[in-house]
Design an enzyme around this catalytic site. Sequence first.
Site, PDB file in Angstrom:
ATOM      1  N   TYR A  43      -2.013  -8.132   0.181  1.00 63.79           N
ATOM      2  CA  TYR A  43      -3.072  -7.379  -0.496  1.00 63.79           C
ATOM      3  C   TYR A  43      -4.399  -8.097  -0.305  1.00 63.79           C
ATOM      4  CZ  TYR A  43       0.385  -4.600  -3.144  1.00 63.79           C
ATOM      5  OH  TYR A  43       1.394  -3.746  -3.521  1.00 63.79           O
ATOM      6  N   LEU A 193      -0.599   9.321  -8.010  1.00 65.98           N
ATOM      7  CA  LEU A 193      -1.737  10.182  -7.665  1.00 65.98           C
ATOM      8  C   LEU A 193      -1.660  10.731  -6.242  1.00 65.98           C
ATOM      9  CD1 LEU A 193      -4.692   8.274  -9.373  1.00 65.98           C
ATOM     10  CD2 LEU A 193      -3.014   9.845 -10.349  1.00 65.98           C
ATOM     11  N   GLY A 194      -0.487  10.607  -5.613  1.00 67.35           N
ATOM     12  CA  GLY A 194      -0.301  11.220  -4.301  1.00 67.35           C
ATOM     13  C   GLY A 194      -1.272  10.720  -3.265  1.00 67.35           C
ATOM     14  N   GLY A 196      -3.974   9.277  -3.680  1.00 73.11           N
ATOM     15  CA  GLY A 196      -5.356   9.499  -4.076  1.00 73.11           C
ATOM     16  C   GLY A 196      -5.778  10.951  -4.086  1.00 73.11           C
TER      17      GLY A 196
END
Length: 317
Positions: A43, A193-194, A196
Amino acid sequence: MQKISRLGLGCMGMSRKNMDKSVKTIHASIDKGIALLNTGNFYNAGESEIVVGEALKSIPREKYFLSVKFGVLFEPGGGIYGLDTSPFHIKAQLNYSLHRLGLEYVDLYQPARMDSAIPIEDIMEVLVELKQKGFIRNIGLTEIDAETLRRAHKIHPIHTVELEYSLIGREIENDLIPTARELGVKILTFGSLGHGLLNDRTLEGKASGAMRSPMLSPENLPKNLPLVRALKDFADKKGVTLSQLMTAWTLAKLPDVSTLIGTTSPEHLQDNIDALGLDLSHEDINEIESIAASHKIFGNDMRQLVFKNGIAEFIHK
């Protein structure tokens, strides 16, 4: 107190550029009862671990549960080009993570994906050794199939399996979730949220995702906006944001599962916590799913990212 433990804080977006805000978000998370923190050595090229380590300096070790993923390889400028879950390198990857975090052990350690050329048994052998030596407390797996989960669990109990799940991505309902429940493996989902798409910001022209999805491309996004608007209208009727509605839907569909929320903002953190107070009826859930079923999603033929011999490749499902 609300069951805040059903939420975990995803730290993918944290870096030294937003250090102060991210540290405040982590502190607020723990203060509000969200003890699960989720990061990865890839990350922001390790910067997320640096931020998390800084935030945890003043927090008693028993106050949080830290999950760390390893293995994904990003090239300079972004873009995944490979995966390193080689058993020979796992110890070194954990060593680097522990130094960035400033810790002696992590609570959960897991490969971020599977390399089809590396048997899960070989990876598990190293993870079990690290657990026996006290450098990790629990073993997890991410984005795997049910058969692999069974093979790994035979060698050593798997604590948690981390899986993508959203209103527009529900494949794990068929096999993985039943298998994890059968084995007594905890389930942690991400991506409510798929990528975004199912977010209020999408309608504001600020669509974004951790890894840019074809659903958000200039070609596909305008075609997907009717779905977003329809779900937003339903959220407005419930008096909540679209992102809160999608988090609440996930928690309602999987009442025995925890889900990750990704934010670097204390304000957005509270918005997500507020989703816990939204009780969706069976009628609400059916209407939400009916809205999704009545809209074709463009760009969600979703090329699947797979790895073999460390090399990333996109294939069509």
